[in-house]
Design a protein around this motif. Sequence first.
Motif, short mmCIF file in Angstrom:
data_model
loop_
_atom_site.label_atom_id
_atom_site.label_comp_id
_atom_site.label_asym_id
_atom_site.label_seq_id
_atom_site.Cartn_x
_atom_site.Cartn_y
_atom_site.Cartn_z
N ARG A 46 -31.42 -22.62 -29.13
CA ARG A 46 -32.41 -21.73 -29.73
C ARG A 46 -33.50 -22.45 -30.51
N SER A 47 -33.26 -23.68 -30.92
CA SER A 47 -34.30 -24.43 -31.62
C SER A 47 -35.34 -25.00 -30.67
N ASP A 48 -35.03 -25.01 -29.36
CA ASP A 48 -35.92 -25.66 -28.40
C ASP A 48 -36.34 -24.77 -27.23
N VAL A 49 -35.69 -23.65 -27.06
CA VAL A 49 -36.00 -22.75 -25.93
C VAL A 49 -36.28 -21.35 -26.46
N GLU A 50 -37.41 -20.78 -26.01
CA GLU A 50 -37.74 -19.40 -26.39
C GLU A 50 -36.89 -18.41 -25.59
N TYR A 51 -37.05 -18.45 -24.28
CA TYR A 51 -36.35 -17.55 -23.37
C TYR A 51 -36.27 -18.20 -22.01
N PHE A 52 -35.45 -17.61 -21.17
CA PHE A 52 -35.51 -17.87 -19.73
C PHE A 52 -36.13 -16.61 -19.13
N ARG A 53 -37.20 -16.81 -18.37
CA ARG A 53 -37.88 -15.66 -17.76
C ARG A 53 -37.67 -15.70 -16.26
N ILE A 54 -37.13 -14.63 -15.71
CA ILE A 54 -36.86 -14.52 -14.27
C ILE A 54 -37.87 -13.54 -13.67
N ALA A 55 -38.56 -13.98 -12.62
CA ALA A 55 -39.50 -13.11 -11.89
C ALA A 55 -39.03 -13.04 -10.44
N VAL A 76 -31.64 -24.59 -5.53
CA VAL A 76 -32.02 -24.05 -4.21
C VAL A 76 -30.88 -23.25 -3.60
N ASN A 77 -29.65 -23.61 -3.94
CA ASN A 77 -28.49 -22.95 -3.34
C ASN A 77 -27.89 -21.84 -4.20
N THR A 78 -28.58 -21.44 -5.26
CA THR A 78 -28.06 -20.36 -6.10
C THR A 78 -28.25 -19.01 -5.43
N LYS A 79 -27.48 -18.03 -5.90
CA LYS A 79 -27.54 -16.71 -5.29
C LYS A 79 -28.54 -15.78 -5.95
N ASP A 80 -28.90 -16.04 -7.23
CA ASP A 80 -29.85 -15.17 -7.91
C ASP A 80 -30.46 -15.87 -9.13
N GLY A 81 -31.41 -15.18 -9.77
CA GLY A 81 -32.11 -15.75 -10.91
C GLY A 81 -31.22 -16.02 -12.10
N GLN A 82 -30.23 -15.19 -12.31
CA GLN A 82 -29.32 -15.38 -13.43
C GLN A 82 -28.55 -16.70 -13.30
N GLU A 83 -28.13 -17.02 -12.08
CA GLU A 83 -27.42 -18.28 -11.85
C GLU A 83 -28.37 -19.46 -12.05
N CYS A 84 -29.63 -19.30 -11.64
CA CYS A 84 -30.64 -20.35 -11.87
C CYS A 84 -30.80 -20.60 -13.36
N ALA A 85 -30.90 -19.52 -14.14
CA ALA A 85 -31.08 -19.65 -15.58
C ALA A 85 -29.90 -20.38 -16.21
N ALA A 86 -28.69 -20.11 -15.71
CA ALA A 86 -27.50 -20.77 -16.24
C ALA A 86 -27.53 -22.27 -15.95
N LEU A 87 -27.98 -22.65 -14.74
CA LEU A 87 -28.07 -24.07 -14.39
C LEU A 87 -29.14 -24.77 -15.23
N LEU A 88 -30.28 -24.13 -15.41
CA LEU A 88 -31.33 -24.71 -16.25
C LEU A 88 -30.84 -24.88 -17.69
N SER A 89 -30.09 -23.90 -18.15
CA SER A 89 -29.54 -23.97 -19.50
C SER A 89 -28.60 -25.17 -19.65
N GLY A 90 -27.75 -25.39 -18.66
CA GLY A 90 -26.83 -26.52 -18.71
C GLY A 90 -27.57 -27.85 -18.70
N PHE A 91 -28.62 -27.93 -17.90
CA PHE A 91 -29.43 -29.15 -17.83
C PHE A 91 -30.09 -29.44 -19.18
N LEU A 92 -30.65 -28.42 -19.80
CA LEU A 92 -31.31 -28.60 -21.09
C LEU A 92 -30.31 -28.93 -22.20
N LEU A 93 -29.11 -28.42 -22.06
CA LEU A 93 -28.07 -28.74 -23.04
C LEU A 93 -27.72 -30.23 -22.97
N GLU A 94 -27.70 -30.78 -21.76
CA GLU A 94 -27.48 -32.22 -21.61
C GLU A 94 -28.63 -33.01 -22.23
N LYS A 95 -29.85 -32.55 -22.03
CA LYS A 95 -31.01 -33.20 -22.63
C LYS A 95 -30.94 -33.17 -24.15
#
Length: 281
Positions: free
Chosen positions: A19-28, A137-156
């Motif tokens: 929360r100190s570094d990410v505002e939101y995940f926006r799915i379109a 690329v192999n995710t099933k929907d936007g929610q799964e994409c957001a979860a993967l991005l979240s995990g990547f940023l957590l590593e960062k």
Amino acid sequence: MVYMRSIAFTTVPPIEELRSDVEYFRIAEYAGSEAMAIKVCPNGLPGLVFQHSYGRTAIKCIVTDSGRIVHMPTLFLHGQITELAVMNFINGPFVSVQAVLKPHALKTLFGLEASMMTNANRWYADFAAEALNAALVNTKDGQECAALLSGFLLEKLGQALPRDLLIEESLHFIQRNIRLVTVKDLLEHLHISERPFQKRFMQTVGVTPQFYIRVRRFNEAIRLMDTGEYDRLSDVAHALHFHDQSHFIRDMKQFSGVTPKSVSQKVNQFHHDEIGASYLA
């Protein structure tokens, strides 16, 4: 969930640790077949974007007054955007998932000097995200994409550089006082002289504090128009303490591409949320 015709927008809040570094995940998500062109207004926020149509990039090109960007990758990191941008998408459905970052996060999460990223982007290979792109690329929907991005940023975050707490406090102060804040107010609040403050702000955020305030105040103007609480545009300008009507008109036209009157007449056609404003070209 909010719709811009057939585009469905969903925002997902970040986990507590981000929360100190990410505002939101926006799915379109767009399910249509026609090509789309979306005008995106500056919002003062960098981002990490994944977008695709059947595993390929969905963005044909991005056009601004300064130039044209083609051959966008499916996953990229972008800095501050200072101009109205037209994002042209290919025919067919697409999904776009953006980690909308705090203004300082390019430095804290990626170790980048933000001024070098203003109106620029980096491909996924530039920040060691090849495996992430393949997984997205192999995710099933936007929610799964957001979860993967979240995990990547957590590593960062685990590799994050020391934070510039003074600049982060300046950003909080601007957000709390967006209707009337000035750079002079910031300097007095932070007990710092102007030259070192300007330098640190540029390095961390990517634009000057004056420009950042203008962009955030523009977005607040769009929000106020959308509430319907103000009968006249001059009332909106007054509520935001613009010096005069001409400054208000200049900023609205510069960042939205249309006059304040045009914005007010079709404000309901804008997609505007906590992150920023956009509308169909």
